[in-house]
Design a protein around this motif. Sequence first.
Motif, PDB file in Angstrom:
ATOM      1  N   GLU A  84      87.086  41.501  50.571  1.00  0.00           N
ATOM      2  CA  GLU A  84      88.649  41.374  50.684  1.00  0.00           C
ATOM      3  C   GLU A  84      88.354  41.918  52.351  1.00  0.00           C
ATOM      4  O   GLU A  84      89.516  42.428  52.560  1.00  0.00           O
ATOM      5  N   GLY A  85      87.689  43.254  51.970  1.00  0.00           N
ATOM      6  CA  GLY A  85      88.153  44.164  53.358  1.00  0.00           C
ATOM      7  C   GLY A  85      88.830  45.673  52.847  1.00  0.00           C
ATOM      8  O   GLY A  85      89.057  46.074  53.582  1.00  0.00           O
ATOM      9  N   ILE A  86      88.690  46.091  51.163  1.00  0.00           N
ATOM     10  CA  ILE A  86      89.447  46.641  50.673  1.00  0.00           C
ATOM     11  C   ILE A  86      88.176  47.767  50.551  1.00  0.00           C
ATOM     12  O   ILE A  86      87.317  47.584  49.702  1.00  0.00           O
ATOM     13  N   THR A  87      88.650  49.332  50.787  1.00  0.00           N
ATOM     14  CA  THR A  87      87.091  50.316  51.160  1.00  0.00           C
ATOM     15  C   THR A  87      88.091  51.410  50.356  1.00  0.00           C
ATOM     16  O   THR A  87      87.204  51.893  49.676  1.00  0.00           O
ATOM     17  N   THR A  88      89.487  51.976  50.422  1.00  0.00           N
ATOM     18  CA  THR A  88      89.613  52.634  48.992  1.00  0.00           C
ATOM     19  C   THR A  88      90.691  51.850  48.843  1.00  0.00           C
ATOM     20  O   THR A  88      91.528  51.322  48.805  1.00  0.00           O
ATOM     21  N   CYS A  89      90.900  53.085  47.761  1.00  0.00           N
ATOM     22  CA  CYS A  89      91.753  52.736  46.277  1.00  0.00           C
ATOM     23  C   CYS A  89      93.106  53.952  45.963  1.00  0.00           C
ATOM     24  O   CYS A  89      91.840  54.528  45.986  1.00  0.00           O
ATOM     25  N   SER A  90      93.935  53.623  44.779  1.00  0.00           N
ATOM     26  CA  SER A  90      93.739  54.404  44.326  1.00  0.00           C
ATOM     27  C   SER A  90      94.032  54.136  42.478  1.00  0.00           C
ATOM     28  O   SER A  90      94.629  52.847  42.965  1.00  0.00           O
ATOM     29  N   PHE A  91      93.677  55.324  41.734  1.00  0.00           N
ATOM     30  CA  PHE A  91      93.107  54.905  40.497  1.00  0.00           C
ATOM     31  C   PHE A  91      94.141  54.981  39.658  1.00  0.00           C
ATOM     32  O   PHE A  91      94.628  56.017  39.353  1.00  0.00           O
ATOM     33  N   ASP A  92      94.740  54.169  39.204  1.00  0.00           N
ATOM     34  CA  ASP A  92      95.403  54.332  37.878  1.00  0.00           C
ATOM     35  C   ASP A  92      94.959  53.628  36.256  1.00  0.00           C
ATOM     36  O   ASP A  92      94.701  52.740  36.315  1.00  0.00           O
TER      37      ASP A  92
END
Length: 116
Positions: A84-92
């Motif tokens: 999907e092109g997602i490389t970063t995220c914030s973890f919940d």
Amino acid sequence: MGLTKLQRRTRIKQRIRKVVSGTAEKPRLSVFRSNKEIYAQMIDDVNGQTLLAVSSREKSIKGENNIEIAVAVGKLLGERASKEGITTCSFDRNGYLYHGRIKALAEAARKEGLKF
């Protein structure tokens, strides 16, 4: 009398959600753990959309114990996020301790290239 487990987790969850939120560029990786299954979602909180979701209920997920299943879910999540092109995220971590299945899922997703 003290808090129940659920009340304690709800308080921790609210404390985390005050700080952690997701956008389209950096979605929130939310993890839910039940006694039998584990679920992970990438959420865009600005638009209120789930970008992608993975769970241990999928047919392709196999493992002998809960930790192996969580690792498989994290791996699949990382692969789908990169497509999907997602490389970063914030973890919940959703009020759960960063331990056991939650930690296994997070580390497997990191190995697949997700940064958080």
